[in-house]
Write a protein that holds these residues in place. Structure first.
Motif, PDB file in Angstrom:
ATOM      1  N   GLY A   1       0.739  -1.316  -0.146  1.00  0.00           N
ATOM      2  CA  GLY A   1       0.112  -0.219   0.036  1.00  0.00           C
ATOM      3  C   GLY A   1       1.083   1.475   0.374  1.00  0.00           C
ATOM      4  O   GLY A   1       0.775   1.686  -1.042  1.00  0.00           O
ATOM      5  N   GLN A   2       1.671   1.371   1.501  1.00  0.00           N
ATOM      6  CA  GLN A   2       2.528   2.418   0.851  1.00  0.00           C
ATOM      7  C   GLN A   2       3.515   1.580   1.859  1.00  0.00           C
ATOM      8  O   GLN A   2       4.358   1.738   2.694  1.00  0.00           O
ATOM      9  CB  GLN A   2       1.952   3.378   2.423  1.00  0.00           C
ATOM     10  N   PHE A   3       4.753   2.725   0.946  1.00  0.00           N
ATOM     11  CA  PHE A   3       6.464   2.579   1.650  1.00  0.00           C
ATOM     12  C   PHE A   3       6.623   3.622   2.026  1.00  0.00           C
ATOM     13  O   PHE A   3       6.211   4.302   0.938  1.00  0.00           O
ATOM     14  CB  PHE A   3       6.963   1.986  -0.430  1.00  0.00           C
ATOM     15  N   ILE A   4       7.406   3.680   2.728  1.00  0.00           N
ATOM     16  CA  ILE A   4       7.955   4.566   4.433  1.00  0.00           C
ATOM     17  C   ILE A   4       9.783   4.543   4.424  1.00  0.00           C
ATOM     18  O   ILE A   4       9.830   3.318   4.205  1.00  0.00           O
ATOM     19  CB  ILE A   4       7.155   4.738   4.874  1.00  0.00           C
ATOM     20  N   LYS A   5      10.202   5.107   3.589  1.00  0.00           N
ATOM     21  CA  LYS A   5      11.910   5.327   4.109  1.00  0.00           C
ATOM     22  C   LYS A   5      11.742   6.250   4.479  1.00  0.00           C
ATOM     23  O   LYS A   5      10.940   7.297   5.179  1.00  0.00           O
ATOM     24  CB  LYS A   5      12.389   5.249   1.928  1.00  0.00           C
ATOM     25  N   SER A   6      12.700   5.903   5.506  1.00  0.00           N
ATOM     26  CA  SER A   6      14.089   6.778   6.781  1.00  0.00           C
ATOM     27  C   SER A   6      14.421   7.932   6.177  1.00  0.00           C
ATOM     28  O   SER A   6      14.061   9.233   6.853  1.00  0.00           O
ATOM     29  CB  SER A   6      14.887   5.670   6.937  1.00  0.00           C
ATOM     30  N   GLY A   7      14.438   8.475   4.947  1.00  0.00           N
ATOM     31  CA  GLY A   7      15.127   9.666   4.584  1.00  0.00           C
ATOM     32  C   GLY A   7      16.566   9.903   4.803  1.00  0.00           C
ATOM     33  O   GLY A   7      17.810  10.681   4.405  1.00  0.00           O
ATOM     34  N   LYS A   8      17.471   8.989   5.336  1.00  0.00           N
ATOM     35  CA  LYS A   8      18.178   8.694   5.260  1.00  0.00           C
ATOM     36  C   LYS A   8      19.433   8.774   4.411  1.00  0.00           C
ATOM     37  O   LYS A   8      18.544   7.799   3.168  1.00  0.00           O
ATOM     38  CB  LYS A   8      19.323   7.934   6.288  1.00  0.00           C
ATOM     39  N   VAL A   9      20.450   8.902   4.153  1.00  0.00           N
ATOM     40  CA  VAL A   9      21.505   8.818   2.925  1.00  0.00           C
ATOM     41  C   VAL A   9      21.769   6.871   2.833  1.00  0.00           C
ATOM     42  O   VAL A   9      22.205   6.676   3.795  1.00  0.00           O
ATOM     43  CB  VAL A   9      22.531   9.983   2.751  1.00  0.00           C
ATOM     44  N   HIS A  10      21.611   6.656   1.598  1.00  0.00           N
ATOM     45  CA  HIS A  10      22.037   5.549   1.323  1.00  0.00           C
ATOM     46  C   HIS A  10      23.479   5.547   0.420  1.00  0.00           C
ATOM     47  O   HIS A  10      23.177   6.613  -0.779  1.00  0.00           O
ATOM     48  CB  HIS A  10      20.565   4.712   0.382  1.00  0.00           C
ATOM     49  N   THR A  11      23.853   4.272   0.427  1.00  0.00           N
ATOM     50  CA  THR A  11      24.777   4.782  -1.221  1.00  0.00           C
ATOM     51  C   THR A  11      25.044   3.159  -0.928  1.00  0.00           C
ATOM     52  O   THR A  11      25.975   2.500  -1.976  1.00  0.00           O
ATOM     53  CB  THR A  11      26.427   4.877  -0.364  1.00  0.00           C
ATOM     54  N   THR A  12      23.867   2.091  -1.340  1.00  0.00           N
ATOM     55  CA  THR A  12      23.797   0.621  -1.499  1.00  0.00           C
ATOM     56  C   THR A  12      23.469  -0.058  -2.366  1.00  0.00           C
ATOM     57  O   THR A  12      22.215   1.013  -2.489  1.00  0.00           O
ATOM     58  CB  THR A  12      23.800  -0.018  -0.250  1.00  0.00           C
ATOM     59  N   GLN A  13      23.655  -0.406  -3.310  1.00  0.00           N
ATOM     60  CA  GLN A  13      23.433  -1.345  -4.358  1.00  0.00           C
ATOM     61  C   GLN A  13      21.784  -1.585  -3.789  1.00  0.00           C
ATOM     62  O   GLN A  13      21.056  -1.619  -5.000  1.00  0.00           O
ATOM     63  CB  GLN A  13      23.818  -1.860  -5.010  1.00  0.00           C
ATOM     64  N   THR A  14      22.439  -2.765  -2.499  1.00  0.00           N
ATOM     65  CA  THR A  14      20.726  -3.814  -2.507  1.00  0.00           C
ATOM     66  C   THR A  14      19.548  -1.877  -2.039  1.00  0.00           C
ATOM     67  O   THR A  14      18.347  -2.914  -2.414  1.00  0.00           O
ATOM     68  CB  THR A  14      21.360  -3.672  -1.470  1.00  0.00           C
ATOM     69  N   TYR A  15      20.220  -1.133  -1.389  1.00  0.00           N
ATOM     70  CA  TYR A  15      18.808   0.297  -1.614  1.00  0.00           C
ATOM     71  C   TYR A  15      18.080   0.728  -2.768  1.00  0.00           C
ATOM     72  O   TYR A  15      17.110   0.525  -2.746  1.00  0.00           O
ATOM     73  CB  TYR A  15      19.884   1.154  -0.714  1.00  0.00           C
ATOM     74  N   GLU A  16      19.482   1.189  -4.022  1.00  0.00           N
ATOM     75  CA  GLU A  16      19.318   1.106  -4.941  1.00  0.00           C
ATOM     76  C   GLU A  16      17.562   0.363  -5.267  1.00  0.00           C
ATOM     77  O   GLU A  16      17.207   0.492  -6.255  1.00  0.00           O
ATOM     78  CB  GLU A  16      20.163   1.100  -5.852  1.00  0.00           C
ATOM     79  N   GLU A  17      17.920  -0.827  -5.246  1.00  0.00           N
ATOM     80  CA  GLU A  17      17.617  -1.690  -6.299  1.00  0.00           C
ATOM     81  C   GLU A  17      16.459  -2.031  -5.394  1.00  0.00           C
ATOM     82  O   GLU A  17      14.993  -2.337  -6.685  1.00  0.00           O
ATOM     83  CB  GLU A  17      17.867  -3.671  -6.212  1.00  0.00           C
ATOM     84  N   LEU A  18      15.743  -1.769  -4.636  1.00  0.00           N
ATOM     85  CA  LEU A  18      14.706  -1.665  -2.961  1.00  0.00           C
ATOM     86  C   LEU A  18      14.301  -0.876  -3.758  1.00  0.00           C
ATOM     87  O   LEU A  18      12.885  -0.742  -4.042  1.00  0.00           O
ATOM     88  CB  LEU A  18      15.346  -2.042  -2.196  1.00  0.00           C
ATOM     89  N   LEU A  19      14.136   0.472  -3.891  1.00  0.00           N
ATOM     90  CA  LEU A  19      13.448   1.279  -4.436  1.00  0.00           C
ATOM     91  C   LEU A  19      12.961   1.027  -5.733  1.00  0.00           C
ATOM     92  O   LEU A  19      11.680   1.432  -5.943  1.00  0.00           O
ATOM     93  CB  LEU A  19      14.603   2.884  -3.748  1.00  0.00           C
ATOM     94  N   SER A  20      14.122   0.602  -6.788  1.00  0.00           N
ATOM     95  CA  SER A  20      13.695   0.562  -8.374  1.00  0.00           C
ATOM     96  C   SER A  20      11.880  -0.440  -8.285  1.00  0.00           C
ATOM     97  O   SER A  20      11.649  -0.242  -8.855  1.00  0.00           O
ATOM     98  CB  SER A  20      14.475   0.348  -9.242  1.00  0.00           C
ATOM     99  N   ILE A  21      12.063  -1.582  -7.816  1.00  0.00           N
ATOM    100  CA  ILE A  21      11.291  -2.704  -7.063  1.00  0.00           C
ATOM    101  C   ILE A  21       9.725  -1.625  -6.997  1.00  0.00           C
ATOM    102  O   ILE A  21       9.467  -1.513  -7.411  1.00  0.00           O
ATOM    103  CB  ILE A  21      11.637  -3.120  -6.777  1.00  0.00           C
ATOM    104  N   VAL A  22      10.105  -1.097  -5.905  1.00  0.00           N
ATOM    105  CA  VAL A  22       8.821   0.081  -5.676  1.00  0.00           C
ATOM    106  C   VAL A  22       8.498   0.682  -6.200  1.00  0.00           C
ATOM    107  O   VAL A  22       7.289   0.797  -6.330  1.00  0.00           O
ATOM    108  CB  VAL A  22       9.212   0.736  -3.916  1.00  0.00           C
ATOM    109  N   LEU A  23       9.381   1.922  -6.623  1.00  0.00           N
ATOM    110  CA  LEU A  23       8.824   2.568  -8.058  1.00  0.00           C
ATOM    111  C   LEU A  23       7.884   1.862  -8.775  1.00  0.00           C
ATOM    112  O   LEU A  23       7.044   2.465  -9.463  1.00  0.00           O
ATOM    113  CB  LEU A  23      10.425   3.166  -8.391  1.00  0.00           C
ATOM    114  N   ALA A  24       8.785   0.695 -10.276  1.00  0.00           N
ATOM    115  CA  ALA A  24       8.142  -0.072 -10.960  1.00  0.00           C
ATOM    116  C   ALA A  24       6.495  -0.378 -10.479  1.00  0.00           C
ATOM    117  O   ALA A  24       5.982  -0.443 -11.433  1.00  0.00           O
ATOM    118  CB  ALA A  24       8.904  -1.444 -11.178  1.00  0.00           C
ATOM    119  N   LYS A  25       6.416  -0.963  -9.406  1.00  0.00           N
ATOM    120  CA  LYS A  25       5.247  -1.193  -8.223  1.00  0.00           C
ATOM    121  C   LYS A  25       4.131  -0.178  -9.045  1.00  0.00           C
ATOM    122  O   LYS A  25       2.946  -0.758  -8.238  1.00  0.00           O
ATOM    123  CB  LYS A  25       5.510  -2.183  -7.196  1.00  0.00           C
ATOM    124  N   HIS A  26       4.167   0.990  -8.394  1.00  0.00           N
ATOM    125  CA  HIS A  26       3.443   2.387  -8.267  1.00  0.00           C
ATOM    126  C   HIS A  26       3.259   3.023  -9.101  1.00  0.00           C
ATOM    127  O   HIS A  26       4.303   2.936 -10.324  1.00  0.00           O
ATOM    128  CB  HIS A  26       3.345   2.928  -6.699  1.00  0.00           C
TER     129      HIS A  26
END
Length: 66
Positions: free
Chosen positions: A41-66
């Motif tokens: 339904g809703q994805f909530i992120k912390s707003g902290k700076v991210h530098t990992t490929q894993t987090y980038e992958e997660l955000l890409s999946i979330v964006l693709a689903k919405h």
């Protein structure tokens, strides 16, 4: 055994909220399985700076689903 097994057994198909408390790969790696396996339904992120490929992958999946 998938990381989502415990949730799947309860016959849940949608999660109203998913919260990524911080972007460290060792903490959010399992969320990739979650967002791939369930309607979110809703994805909530912390707003902290991210530098990992894993987090980038997660955000890409979330964006693709919405």
């Amino acid at each position: 055994m998938e990381r989502t097994d415990g949730i799947s057994r309860s016959f849940v198909s949608k999660l109203d909220y998913v919260v990524a408390t911080h972007p460290d790969a060792d903490h959010i790696r399992g969320l990739i399985d979650i967002v791939n396996s369930f309607t979110i339904g809703q994805f909530i992120k912390s707003g902290k700076v991210h530098t990992t490929q894993t987090y980038e992958e997660l955000l890409s999946i979330v964006l693709a689903k919405h």
